[in-house]
Motif scaffolding. Structure first.
Motif, PDB file in Angstrom:
ATOM      1  N   GLN A  36       0.551  -1.209  -0.067  1.00  0.00           N
ATOM      2  CA  GLN A  36       0.083   0.306   0.193  1.00  0.00           C
ATOM      3  C   GLN A  36       0.877   1.241  -0.047  1.00  0.00           C
ATOM      4  OE1 GLN A  36      -3.822   0.231   2.352  1.00  0.00           O
ATOM      5  NE2 GLN A  36      -3.060  -1.566   3.497  1.00  0.00           N
ATOM      6  N   TYR A  37       2.063   1.332   0.373  1.00  0.00           N
ATOM      7  CA  TYR A  37       2.944   2.310   0.686  1.00  0.00           C
ATOM      8  C   TYR A  37       4.199   2.255   0.242  1.00  0.00           C
ATOM      9  CZ  TYR A  37      -0.767   3.061   4.259  1.00  0.00           C
ATOM     10  OH  TYR A  37      -2.077   3.379   4.742  1.00  0.00           O
ATOM     11  N   VAL A  38       4.932   3.414  -0.137  1.00  0.00           N
ATOM     12  CA  VAL A  38       6.137   3.697  -0.677  1.00  0.00           C
ATOM     13  C   VAL A  38       6.723   4.403   0.399  1.00  0.00           C
ATOM     14  CG1 VAL A  38       7.748   4.447  -2.258  1.00  0.00           C
ATOM     15  CG2 VAL A  38       5.900   3.215  -3.003  1.00  0.00           C
ATOM     16  N   VAL A  39       7.998   3.957   0.849  1.00  0.00           N
ATOM     17  CA  VAL A  39       8.940   4.894   1.812  1.00  0.00           C
ATOM     18  C   VAL A  39       9.932   5.485   1.094  1.00  0.00           C
ATOM     19  CG1 VAL A  39      10.233   4.677   4.016  1.00  0.00           C
ATOM     20  CG2 VAL A  39       8.058   3.578   3.696  1.00  0.00           C
ATOM     21  N   SER A  40      10.377   6.727   1.560  1.00  0.00           N
ATOM     22  CA  SER A  40      11.599   7.484   1.016  1.00  0.00           C
ATOM     23  C   SER A  40      12.378   8.183   1.954  1.00  0.00           C
ATOM     24  CB  SER A  40      11.157   8.277  -0.184  1.00  0.00           C
ATOM     25  OG  SER A  40      10.348   9.216   0.196  1.00  0.00           O
ATOM     26  N   GLY A  41      13.677   8.328   1.710  1.00  0.00           N
ATOM     27  CA  GLY A  41      14.358   9.168   2.897  1.00  0.00           C
ATOM     28  C   GLY A  41      15.240   8.443   3.468  1.00  0.00           C
TER      29      GLY A  41
ATOM     30  N   LYS B  69       1.030   4.039  -2.298  1.00  0.00           N
ATOM     31  CA  LYS B  69       1.459   3.627  -3.490  1.00  0.00           C
ATOM     32  C   LYS B  69       0.696   3.543  -4.669  1.00  0.00           C
ATOM     33  CE  LYS B  69       4.143  -0.781  -4.787  1.00  0.00           C
ATOM     34  NZ  LYS B  69       4.722  -2.001  -4.377  1.00  0.00           N
ATOM     35  N   THR B  70       1.297   4.059  -5.834  1.00  0.00           N
ATOM     36  CA  THR B  70       0.560   4.331  -7.116  1.00  0.00           C
ATOM     37  C   THR B  70       1.393   3.588  -8.247  1.00  0.00           C
ATOM     38  OG1 THR B  70      -1.044   5.523  -8.548  1.00  0.00           O
ATOM     39  CG2 THR B  70       1.052   6.415  -7.504  1.00  0.00           C
ATOM     40  N   SER B  71       0.630   3.190  -9.441  1.00  0.00           N
ATOM     41  CA  SER B  71       1.214   2.827 -10.730  1.00  0.00           C
ATOM     42  C   SER B  71       0.653   3.700 -11.517  1.00  0.00           C
ATOM     43  CB  SER B  71       1.112   1.350 -10.991  1.00  0.00           C
ATOM     44  OG  SER B  71       1.862   0.634  -9.985  1.00  0.00           O
TER      45      SER B  71
ATOM     46  N   GLY C 209       5.655   3.760  -7.775  1.00  0.00           N
ATOM     47  CA  GLY C 209       6.297   4.692  -6.700  1.00  0.00           C
ATOM     48  C   GLY C 209       5.060   5.509  -5.862  1.00  0.00           C
ATOM     49  N   GLY C 210       5.692   6.379  -4.911  1.00  0.00           N
ATOM     50  CA  GLY C 210       4.730   7.348  -4.122  1.00  0.00           C
ATOM     51  C   GLY C 210       3.811   8.211  -5.035  1.00  0.00           C
ATOM     52  N   ALA C 211       2.626   8.285  -4.705  1.00  0.00           N
ATOM     53  CA  ALA C 211       1.604   9.081  -5.439  1.00  0.00           C
ATOM     54  C   ALA C 211       2.204  10.449  -5.861  1.00  0.00           C
ATOM     55  CB  ALA C 211       0.314   9.186  -4.930  1.00  0.00           C
TER      56      ALA C 211
ATOM     57  N   ASN D 103      15.432  16.516 -13.095  1.00  0.00           N
ATOM     58  CA  ASN D 103      16.231  15.448 -12.117  1.00  0.00           C
ATOM     59  C   ASN D 103      15.661  14.162 -12.251  1.00  0.00           C
ATOM     60  OD1 ASN D 103      17.800  17.828 -11.225  1.00  0.00           O
ATOM     61  ND2 ASN D 103      15.853  18.599  -9.963  1.00  0.00           N
ATOM     62  N   GLN D 104      16.715  13.162 -12.105  1.00  0.00           N
ATOM     63  CA  GLN D 104      16.025  11.884 -11.947  1.00  0.00           C
ATOM     64  C   GLN D 104      15.135  11.560 -10.755  1.00  0.00           C
ATOM     65  OE1 GLN D 104      19.200   9.064 -13.292  1.00  0.00           O
ATOM     66  NE2 GLN D 104      18.145   7.458 -12.155  1.00  0.00           N
ATOM     67  N   VAL D 105      14.087  11.013 -11.006  1.00  0.00           N
ATOM     68  CA  VAL D 105      13.017  10.489  -9.925  1.00  0.00           C
ATOM     69  C   VAL D 105      13.149   8.939  -9.692  1.00  0.00           C
ATOM     70  CG1 VAL D 105      10.603  10.458  -9.295  1.00  0.00           C
ATOM     71  CG2 VAL D 105      11.540  12.113 -10.856  1.00  0.00           C
ATOM     72  N   ASN D 106      13.260   8.823  -8.305  1.00  0.00           N
ATOM     73  CA  ASN D 106      13.494   7.431  -7.865  1.00  0.00           C
ATOM     74  C   ASN D 106      12.050   6.563  -7.994  1.00  0.00           C
ATOM     75  OD1 ASN D 106      14.563   5.045  -6.928  1.00  0.00           O
ATOM     76  ND2 ASN D 106      14.559   5.789  -4.735  1.00  0.00           N
ATOM     77  N   VAL D 107      11.927   5.861  -8.751  1.00  0.00           N
ATOM     78  CA  VAL D 107      10.776   4.983  -8.902  1.00  0.00           C
ATOM     79  C   VAL D 107      11.109   3.871  -9.640  1.00  0.00           C
ATOM     80  CG1 VAL D 107       8.938   6.992  -9.145  1.00  0.00           C
ATOM     81  CG2 VAL D 107      10.056   5.969 -11.239  1.00  0.00           C
TER      82      VAL D 107
END
Length: 429
Positions: free
Chosen positions: A63-68, A136-138, A173-175, A211-215
């Motif tokens: 359900q979720y994506v964590v960053s940082g 989390k979304t696609s 990745g994250g919405a 900038n490159q996005v982390n997905v």
């Protein structure tokens, strides 16, 4: 005094007092002073060591994506050598963040550890980590390809539109992160390419700032085919004459300012159909002396241009003399001089080919012999034989196809020659 020493109780009391003094002295040497830091004794069995642990995240990844969060974290261990060594060998130990039950947002979460041997003091650094939790979304996005060094192809080649085996990919990745994506792109370098480039390339996501996005991108690589076509080539060029010079004159030879031109076409297919350049035509009607013509090079069917566009054609005119029937008649003619120019005709002089590229074959479409008219003094003509005259065609720079090629003659010094015909048809395969 002797009586005291002989008294058992006195001796016992003195011995007890001395034992107390010795104990106090020993105890004072082992007990550190709280007021003097330099007097602190370190236990030689206690050690300190820092290890690096992968930082695990505990959350609902469906359900979720964590960053940082960093991938690893430092952990300081204090304890005995034996315990520290045991900890380093254990695979069950870990450092982790427990995000169970947390909703989307940004949090400072305490780093926890587990699986370390008892008796160790375990201190992670940093103690807390700031993380962001997103829903989390696609999303399906189109794929683009950047082509580097388009202007650095090999000479005579052009680039076509890239062909991608996958037109779109799924980004997860994250919405908020997914919504920030501006494009999905791969990169192909074609510097110096002289053939179609066909390779796999990795894809990356970028935001509007570049900038490159982390997905996560699925698929993460695509096959790209970049057509590279040859669109120009060099072809040999010849010249032919039309008409006739003034009476008593003939064409001695023809010189061109360039013996080949560069032909360009829209694509490789069109270029492959172009095998020769139509000979340049110049009129010699009524000429009595050499003349140079500036002739426009014809553009073959299917070509876009030729370079150079014009070529200078110089026609050399020779003065003819009366034909020599045989040597006896010329020697008995009292009105002629041995230094007067005459013309002698030689039949069936073989023509040889020169300059053919390796790997090609050539053949004459018609006769491989020419007739040659040689002009010179009677004395030189009397010495001339068929073997002194050489005829050839230069096939340098010619590719496959049919070509009309000028005949080049070689005769002894002091003589001029003309071939009939002055061009021959050659097929190259």
């Amino acid at each position: 005094m002797d009586k005291l020493l002989n008294n058992n109780w006195f001796v016992k009391i003195v011995s007890f007092v001395m034992a107390l003094m010795l104990y106090a002295i020993v105890s004072a040497g082992e007990t550190p002073s709280s007021n003097n830091p330099s007097s602190v004794a370190v236990n030689p069995t206690q050690q300190s060591s820092i290890v690096t642990e992968r930082l695990a995240l505990q959350y609902d990844d469906n359900q979720y994506v964590v960053s940082g969060a960093p991938q690893t974290i430092s952990v300081r261990l204090n304890g005995s050598n034996e315990s520290i060594l045991k900890a380093k060998l254990l695979n069950s130990k870990s450092a982790y963040l427990d995000l169970t039950g947390m909703k989307p947002g940004t949090y400072d979460v305490r780093v926890q550890t587990r699986g370390f041997p008892s008796g160790l003091t375990v201190r992670p650094s940093p103690k807390t980590v700031r993380v962001t939790i997103q829903k989390k979304t696609s999303k399906e996005l189109p794929v683009a390809i950047d082509i580097l060094n388009k202007n650095s192809l090999a000479d005579g080649y052009s680039i076509g539109d890239p062909v991608i085996d996958t037109q779109s990919v799924t980004v997860t990745g994250g919405a908020d992160t997914v919504d920030s994506i501006a494009f999905i792109k791969g990169v192909i370098d074609v510097k110096g390419a002289d053939a179609t480039v066909d390779k796999m390339t990795s894809l990356h996501a970028y935001n509007n700032n570049g900038n490159q996005v982390n997905v996560t991108i699925n698929p993460s690589t695509v096959n790209v085919r970049v057509p590279i076509d040859k669109v120009s080539k060099k072809l040999g060029i010849k010249a032919v004459t039309t008409g006739n010079p003034a009476k008593g004159y003939s064409v001695g030879s023809i010189d061109l300012s360039a013996n080949e031109v560069t032909v360009s076409a829209q694509d490789g297919n069109a270029l492959s159909q172009i095998t020769n350049i139509e000979p340049l035509s110049v009129s010699v009607d009524g000429l009595r002396k050499d003349k140079t013509f500036s002739v426009t090079v014809p553009v073959p069917s299917g070509a876009t241009k030729v370079s150079p566009e014009k070529i200078d054609v110089t026609v050399h005119i020779a003065k003819e003399a009366a034909a020599v029937s045989d040597s006896s008649s010329s020697s008995t003619d009292s009105g002629s001089s041995s230094t007067d120019n005459q013309t002698k005709k030689l039949a069936n002089i073989p023509v040889k080919m020169t300059g053919l590229k390796d790997g090609l074959n050539a053949s004459f479409d018609n006769d491989d012999h020419v007739d040659v008219s040689v002009t010179g003094s009677v004395q030189d003509l009397d010495k001339l034989s068929d073997s002194d005259v050489k005829a050839s065609v230069d096939l340098s720079g010619l590719d496959t196809g049919k070509h009309q090629v000028s005949v080049v003659l070689s005769v002894p010094n002091g003589l001029q020659a003309k071939a009939s015909p002055d061009t021959v048809s050659v097929s190259i395969s």
